[in-house]
Design a protein around this motif. Structure first.
Motif, PDB file in Angstrom:
ATOM      1  N   GLU A  29       0.807  -1.219   0.000  1.00 30.61           N
ATOM      2  CA  GLU A  29       0.000   0.000   0.000  1.00 30.61           C
ATOM      3  C   GLU A  29       0.841   1.271   0.000  1.00 30.61           C
ATOM      4  O   GLU A  29       0.321   2.359  -0.174  1.00 30.61           O
ATOM      5  N   ARG A  30       2.133   1.159   0.201  1.00 31.12           N
ATOM      6  CA  ARG A  30       3.002   2.335   0.322  1.00 31.12           C
ATOM      7  C   ARG A  30       3.079   3.087  -1.013  1.00 31.12           C
ATOM      8  O   ARG A  30       3.368   2.516  -2.051  1.00 31.12           O
ATOM      9  N   ASP A  31       2.853   4.367  -0.942  1.00 30.68           N
ATOM     10  CA  ASP A  31       2.914   5.220  -2.128  1.00 30.68           C
ATOM     11  C   ASP A  31       4.099   6.170  -1.954  1.00 30.68           C
ATOM     12  O   ASP A  31       4.042   7.112  -1.166  1.00 30.68           O
ATOM     13  N   GLU A  32       5.176   5.905  -2.653  1.00 30.67           N
ATOM     14  CA  GLU A  32       6.420   6.669  -2.483  1.00 30.67           C
ATOM     15  C   GLU A  32       6.240   8.156  -2.774  1.00 30.67           C
ATOM     16  O   GLU A  32       6.862   8.991  -2.130  1.00 30.67           O
ATOM     17  N   ASP A  33       5.394   8.497  -3.740  1.00 28.47           N
ATOM     18  CA  ASP A  33       5.172   9.908  -4.049  1.00 28.47           C
ATOM     19  C   ASP A  33       4.541  10.641  -2.872  1.00 28.47           C
ATOM     20  O   ASP A  33       4.938  11.754  -2.521  1.00 28.47           O
ATOM     21  N   VAL A  34       3.571  10.002  -2.229  1.00 23.52           N
ATOM     22  CA  VAL A  34       2.913  10.605  -1.062  1.00 23.52           C
ATOM     23  C   VAL A  34       3.906  10.731   0.085  1.00 23.52           C
ATOM     24  O   VAL A  34       3.931  11.744   0.802  1.00 23.52           O
ATOM     25  N   VAL A  35       4.744   9.722   0.267  1.00 28.00           N
ATOM     26  CA  VAL A  35       5.751   9.761   1.340  1.00 28.00           C
ATOM     27  C   VAL A  35       6.724  10.910   1.107  1.00 28.00           C
ATOM     28  O   VAL A  35       7.056  11.653   2.032  1.00 28.00           O
ATOM     29  N   ASP A  36       7.179  11.080  -0.129  1.00 27.85           N
ATOM     30  CA  ASP A  36       8.107  12.174  -0.440  1.00 27.85           C
ATOM     31  C   ASP A  36       7.490  13.542  -0.169  1.00 27.85           C
ATOM     32  O   ASP A  36       8.137  14.425   0.401  1.00 27.85           O
TER      33      ASP A  36
END
Length: 66
Positions: A29-36
């Motif tokens: 479920e991890r969204d790297e763009d949202v994390v960044d």
């Protein structure tokens, strides 16, 4: 009751085939763009400011002197 040091505990676990468990992959479920975006926008406001280097004192009775 037994008391073991960390080294002895690891040796006993290894002897029985145990090892440290480490995640092999990230959550689906991890969204790297949202994390960044969160790191850049939110974390920069939330984290504590670094201590500034300046004159100080360990004495309670004489603030500002060394």
């Amino acid at each position: 009751m037994f008391s073991y040091r960390v080294e002895g505990t690891w040796r006993r676990l290894k002897r029985h085939g145990w090892s440290r468990q480490q995640p092999t992959r990230r959550a689906i479920e991890r969204d790297e763009d949202v994390v960044d975006v969160w790191k850049k926008e939110t974390w920069s406001r939330v984290r504590a400011p670094r201590w500034s280097v300046g004159p100080g004192s360990s004495s309670r009775t004489r603030p500002g002197s060394r």
